[in-house]
Design a protein around this motif. Sequence first.
Motif, short mmCIF file in Angstrom:
data_model
loop_
_atom_site.label_atom_id
_atom_site.label_comp_id
_atom_site.label_asym_id
_atom_site.label_seq_id
_atom_site.Cartn_x
_atom_site.Cartn_y
_atom_site.Cartn_z
N LYS A 274 20.87 -84.23 -19.59
CA LYS A 274 21.03 -84.48 -21.03
C LYS A 274 22.20 -83.63 -21.51
O LYS A 274 22.36 -82.48 -21.07
N TYR B 14 20.60 -76.01 -18.99
CA TYR B 14 20.30 -76.03 -17.54
C TYR B 14 21.11 -77.13 -16.85
O TYR B 14 21.59 -76.97 -15.73
N GLN C 137 13.38 -91.27 -17.85
CA GLN C 137 12.76 -89.94 -17.74
C GLN C 137 11.27 -90.08 -17.36
O GLN C 137 10.75 -89.33 -16.53
N CYS D 134 21.68 -79.99 -22.86
CA CYS D 134 20.77 -79.12 -22.09
C CYS D 134 21.56 -78.05 -21.32
O CYS D 134 22.39 -78.38 -20.47
N THR E 272 11.31 -82.60 -16.60
CA THR E 272 12.47 -81.92 -17.19
C THR E 272 13.78 -82.39 -16.55
O THR E 272 13.80 -82.92 -15.43
N VAL E 273 14.84 -82.18 -17.30
CA VAL E 273 16.19 -82.38 -16.78
C VAL E 273 16.87 -81.01 -16.69
O VAL E 273 16.50 -80.12 -17.46
N PRO E 274 17.78 -80.82 -15.79
CA PRO E 274 18.27 -81.80 -14.84
C PRO E 274 17.24 -82.11 -13.77
O PRO E 274 16.38 -81.28 -13.45
N GLY F 177 14.98 -79.12 -10.25
CA GLY F 177 15.78 -78.83 -11.43
C GLY F 177 16.91 -77.87 -11.13
O GLY F 177 17.24 -77.61 -9.95
N ASN F 178 17.50 -77.33 -12.19
CA ASN F 178 18.64 -76.42 -12.02
C ASN F 178 18.25 -75.19 -11.20
O ASN F 178 19.00 -74.77 -10.32
N SER F 179 17.08 -74.62 -11.47
CA SER F 179 16.70 -73.40 -10.75
C SER F 179 16.57 -73.68 -9.25
O SER F 179 16.94 -72.83 -8.41
N1 LIG Z 1 13.38 -74.72 -14.98
C1 LIG Z 1 14.03 -75.94 -15.36
C2 LIG Z 1 14.25 -75.97 -16.87
C3 LIG Z 1 14.74 -77.33 -17.36
C4 LIG Z 1 14.40 -77.60 -18.82
O1 LIG Z 1 13.59 -76.88 -19.44
N2 LIG Z 1 15.04 -78.61 -19.37
C5 LIG Z 1 14.73 -79.05 -20.72
C6 LIG Z 1 16.02 -79.47 -21.44
S1 LIG Z 1 17.15 -78.11 -21.59
C7 LIG Z 1 13.87 -80.30 -20.69
O2 LIG Z 1 13.96 -81.10 -19.79
N3 LIG Z 1 13.03 -80.46 -21.73
C8 LIG Z 1 12.22 -81.66 -21.86
C9 LIG Z 1 13.00 -82.85 -22.32
O3 LIG Z 1 14.19 -82.76 -22.65
O4 LIG Z 1 12.39 -83.93 -22.36
C10 LIG Z 1 15.33 -76.06 -14.57
O5 LIG Z 1 15.76 -75.05 -14.01
O6 LIG Z 1 15.88 -77.15 -14.48
#
Ligand SMILES: N[C@@H](CCC(=O)N[C@@H](CS)C(=O)NCC(=O)O)C(=O)O
Length: 139
Positions: free
Chosen positions: A54, A59, A93, A57, A104-106, A117-119
């Motif tokens: 997104k 991450y 999604q 975002c 979650t994204v990415p 995801g990113n981590s």
């Molecule tokens: N630990 C995750 C954190 C990813 C995260 O929290 N992404 C948020 C957007 S910044 C997300 O997907 N939120 C739910 C959504 O957008 O539907 C990672 O490293 O990728």
Amino acid sequence: MEISKPLVLVVLIATVFVFRRFFSSVFGSMTASPETVQKVQGFIKDNKIFVASKTYCPYCQATLKLLFEDKKLSKDQVLLLQLDTIKEGSEIQEALQEITGQRTVPNVFISGKHIGGNSDLQALESSGKLDALLQKALA
Ligand SMILES: N[C@@H](CCC(=O)N[C@@H](CS)C(=O)NCC(=O)O)C(=O)O
């Protein structure tokens, strides 16, 4: 005070109607159609690297920096979908959640394999395993 039966009936019907709409708006959007699931499975299988992202975002920005700036991947080596910019983004999604359990994204895939995801991607980089995965995917 006696409550009139027709009034109770009307209130009951209205409540059921309201909740039906509520549940379908909440749960109806939480399932992707089989067609979308199949389409997303195609994105995963048919692309060396697939990233659902997104634009806002942080991450996702870190993931894209790692892939495109640090690892110098080109745009045509990666299928990048910015879910917040496309009409079917929410359904994609949902499909990703059904396929991977991750909402979650990415959401990153390399050689058809779910990375996470990113981590998870950054952890692969820190452990020195990312380069080999990318080289194998792009070979
Ligand atoms: N630990 C995750 C954190 C990813 C995260 O929290 N992404 C948020 C957007 S910044 C997300 O997907 N939120 C739910 C959504 O957008 O539907 C990672 O490293 O990728």
